[in-house]
Motif scaffolding. Sequence first.
Motif, PDB file in Angstrom:
ATOM      1  N   LEU A 332       0.825  -1.205   0.000  1.00 13.97           N
ATOM      2  CA  LEU A 332       0.000   0.000   0.000  1.00 13.97           C
ATOM      3  C   LEU A 332       0.860   1.256   0.000  1.00 13.97           C
ATOM      4  O   LEU A 332       1.952   1.290   0.577  1.00 13.97           O
ATOM      5  N   ARG A 333       0.307   2.316  -0.666  1.00 14.53           N
ATOM      6  CA  ARG A 333       0.982   3.613  -0.678  1.00 14.53           C
ATOM      7  C   ARG A 333      -0.015   4.691  -0.247  1.00 14.53           C
ATOM      8  O   ARG A 333      -1.229   4.483  -0.273  1.00 14.53           O
ATOM      9  N   ALA A 334       0.512   5.840   0.121  1.00 12.49           N
ATOM     10  CA  ALA A 334      -0.350   6.958   0.508  1.00 12.49           C
ATOM     11  C   ALA A 334      -1.267   7.314  -0.655  1.00 12.49           C
ATOM     12  O   ALA A 334      -0.834   7.391  -1.812  1.00 12.49           O
ATOM     13  N   GLY A 335      -2.555   7.525  -0.359  1.00 13.41           N
ATOM     14  CA  GLY A 335      -3.527   7.859  -1.382  1.00 13.41           C
ATOM     15  C   GLY A 335      -4.264   6.667  -1.957  1.00 13.41           C
ATOM     16  O   GLY A 335      -5.062   6.820  -2.874  1.00 13.41           O
ATOM     17  N   ASP A 336      -3.978   5.471  -1.417  1.00 15.63           N
ATOM     18  CA  ASP A 336      -4.655   4.265  -1.902  1.00 15.63           C
ATOM     19  C   ASP A 336      -6.050   4.137  -1.296  1.00 15.63           C
ATOM     20  O   ASP A 336      -6.267   4.471  -0.121  1.00 15.63           O
ATOM     21  N   CYS A 337      -6.968   3.632  -2.103  1.00 13.87           N
ATOM     22  CA  CYS A 337      -8.332   3.335  -1.632  1.00 13.87           C
ATOM     23  C   CYS A 337      -8.665   1.906  -2.011  1.00 13.87           C
ATOM     24  O   CYS A 337      -8.663   1.567  -3.201  1.00 13.87           O
ATOM     25  N   ILE A 338      -8.944   1.065  -1.033  1.00 16.48           N
ATOM     26  CA  ILE A 338      -9.351  -0.316  -1.277  1.00 16.48           C
ATOM     27  C   ILE A 338     -10.871  -0.363  -1.255  1.00 16.48           C
ATOM     28  O   ILE A 338     -11.507   0.018  -0.269  1.00 16.48           O
ATOM     29  N   VAL A 339     -11.467  -0.821  -2.356  1.00 17.69           N
ATOM     30  CA  VAL A 339     -12.917  -0.869  -2.485  1.00 17.69           C
ATOM     31  C   VAL A 339     -13.405  -2.290  -2.224  1.00 17.69           C
ATOM     32  O   VAL A 339     -12.987  -3.238  -2.898  1.00 17.69           O
ATOM     33  N   CYS A 340     -14.280  -2.425  -1.225  1.00 17.12           N
ATOM     34  CA  CYS A 340     -14.864  -3.720  -0.862  1.00 17.12           C
ATOM     35  C   CYS A 340     -16.371  -3.658  -1.099  1.00 17.12           C
ATOM     36  O   CYS A 340     -16.959  -2.575  -1.159  1.00 17.12           O
ATOM     37  N   ASN A 409     -10.856  -4.798  -4.065  1.00 19.71           N
ATOM     38  CA  ASN A 409     -10.608  -5.990  -3.252  1.00 19.71           C
ATOM     39  C   ASN A 409     -11.249  -7.218  -3.880  1.00 19.71           C
ATOM     40  O   ASN A 409     -10.784  -8.345  -3.720  1.00 19.71           O
ATOM     41  N   SER A 410     -12.337  -6.982  -4.600  1.00 17.20           N
ATOM     42  CA  SER A 410     -13.041  -8.038  -5.319  1.00 17.20           C
ATOM     43  C   SER A 410     -13.768  -7.377  -6.476  1.00 17.20           C
ATOM     44  O   SER A 410     -14.017  -6.168  -6.455  1.00 17.20           O
ATOM     45  N   ILE A 411     -14.066  -8.159  -7.511  1.00 19.11           N
ATOM     46  CA  ILE A 411     -14.850  -7.589  -8.621  1.00 19.11           C
ATOM     47  C   ILE A 411     -16.210  -8.269  -8.720  1.00 19.11           C
ATOM     48  O   ILE A 411     -16.881  -8.180  -9.740  1.00 19.11           O
TER      49      ILE A 411
END
Length: 774
Positions: A332-340, A409-411
């Motif tokens: 992970l890096r700054a500015g990342d968004c994980i969509v669940c 995170n998943s599609i």
Amino acid sequence: RARPAASAASSSSSGDGGAARAPDTSLFVPVPLKPGLGGAAEEDVGAELTRPLDKGEVLKTLNKFYKRKEIQRLGAENGLDARLFHQAFISFRKYIMESSSVSADLHIILNDICCGFVFLGHVDDLFPFFLRHAKQIFPMLDCMDDLRKISDLRLPPNWYPDARAIQRKIIFHAGPTNSGKTYHAIQRFLSAKSGVYCGPLKLLAHEIFQKSNDANVPCDLVTGEERVFANEDSRQAPHVACTIEMCSTNTPYEVAVIDEIQMIRDPARGWAWTRALLGLCAEEIHVCGEPAAIDLVTELMYTTGEEVEVRNYERLTPLTVLDYALESLDNLRAGDCIVCFSKNDIYSVSRQIEARGLECAVIYGSLPPGTKLEQAKKFNDPNDPCKILVATDAIGMGLNLCIRRIIFNSIVKPTINEKGEKEIDSITTSQALQIAGRAGRFGSSFKQGEVTTMHRDDLAQLKEILSEAVPPVQAAGLHPTPEQIEMFAYHLPDATLSNLIDIFVSLSQVDGMYFVCNIDDFKFLADMIQHIPLNLRSRYVFCTAPLNRKEPFVCTTLLKFARQFSRNEPLTFDWLCRHTKWPLAAPKNIKELVHLEAVHDVFDLYLWLSYRFMDMFPDAALVRDIQKKLDDIIQIGVCNITKLIRASQSAAAPGTAEVVSEDFPLSRTQRDTRAVSDRHGAASPEALSIAVEAAGLRRAKNLRASRLGGRQEDLKSYGRGSLANRLLREGLLTQEMLRQLESEWQDQHRNGRYGFGSKRDDQHSSKETRKKRK
């Protein structure tokens, strides 16, 4: 009593060029008629003119009447199909056989037929009496033409005479996310003498409200739960920002902005966009949304005699689909968004991130708007150590976020099918573009956006989804109005509101540009409060209340609101505090956090009703004050979400990730499993076996056939882990059921009893077989 509304809606949406469709008679509920109690005068006339009826002979005559093909044909000509004819006859026969007296003319006809006076009476002579009875128990037969006229939805533009009285200019701002289309429409809104902004979310309406007033353009805010005036004396400002359901179609404006026009196809809310597009009284209508809606909007405006000017926009910053997946949260890096796409994934991922010493903000749909804004502010603040965001697709619209990279995170996303069951399917191209487009927003600290997946196996399919063209929007939603339902109720006074809606949808006629929106939620509430005595208009309002029917506490509260309302007892602040046990403390685990979110929804429900029944919900100001305090409490819980997860898991069995049930009702298989569990005290092996098999079949069915070739590895990974973990992940087994099952099996082992399929059972069976052979 009634078929599912979704199927009713889909049948209406197909259209048939305007031809009247045959009604779905399965929706017609017969009105019960009590047998005649024997009025003395009536009985004397019938018996005196002839003689008392022989009920045995009457029964034979009636059954002969029923079997006559000529009678069945006459019934069909008068609107009685086979189903209605049978029901009407059963009722007619029961009425005559159980009545101590019938009308004199019917008595005489029955007597003549039973006595064999062929020259005086024939069995066919009963038909007028039968038809009269049929129309009494099925009153819609007498007014079918009127009902069809009321439910004729083929010319929606004619519903808005004020809009048709002016020549409106329609401007379509078309483009992807982050292309500036809404910005240009809002600039025209701000420069106008008067205007209305119609958005899909409270957050968007609030944003325009703030932006307008900051630009010294007085603007009011109107949502279902809130009215905020720009002027201190509560005078109406010339500009208003509102949620789309709340826009006025009889107030004149210079400019109107309709945002996210592609939602006109939404199966539940599409009617609100249709109403705004056809009904707003504005000289200029600025429509913003996906290019996929251009053709439909142009076609709809052709029916109103208005032309559409299309302005196309390109994305302002580049968006790159990466050639590699994240694969590990260590990357992970700054500015990342994980969509669940589930709360459990949100909880699990956020805990894993914080276990690595990183702070993360959390945003999901059921959070209060204030909490979402605070989490967004925390993530956007360059001086805040929180640099990671974990969110659901709730970020797709309504929040300004400084995101460098979107990570799916998943599609696959859980959905509810027309039977109310949970299904899993790949996200659509429109959904993927809406979410991915949040990366690299123009004006943020990131000049370009990136998108990828968490797992390598998903990346190829995400690229395929994003490369596909968004299918054109085919039809616009419609919804019956309170006035239409009231006219229906006038003709069918004994029908329930739910049944009225079903009959309306069944009879409704639409052309190919429209469809009738899904009314499952409306019917759910209508059935829930049917037993409470309310006038039709009040009942309709309660049934349109915006609530999540999967939240039992909120539904129970609506029921109590309706019950007290029916008694004409005001819902006071003190009553609400007692019901919600206010004041409430900060949550200690996830379960308590979820309950606080439900209480927030209850306060929203109170405020929504207070604007419709001010006298009965008089304490809106006090409720709004404690709602703000509750927002702060929920914010504390979300900031400490990792601790709440840890507390929830320590109370459950070790080694599990699930901390709260998903926001979906039990599917049929899950209900069957739960039923077996309830009967036996623990989930039986048979039930679990059925559940596992059904889960496998459902997974296989829900993966798109066109993409199966590239998803074999995904199928394999989806099923990895122990049976217990897979069942927990599927939602087919809870921690409590697992503990009960383990305890039950241990007891059986200690007592020398085994479940099916055990080694000792096999040995015992073999011994029995050998004995029989000998």
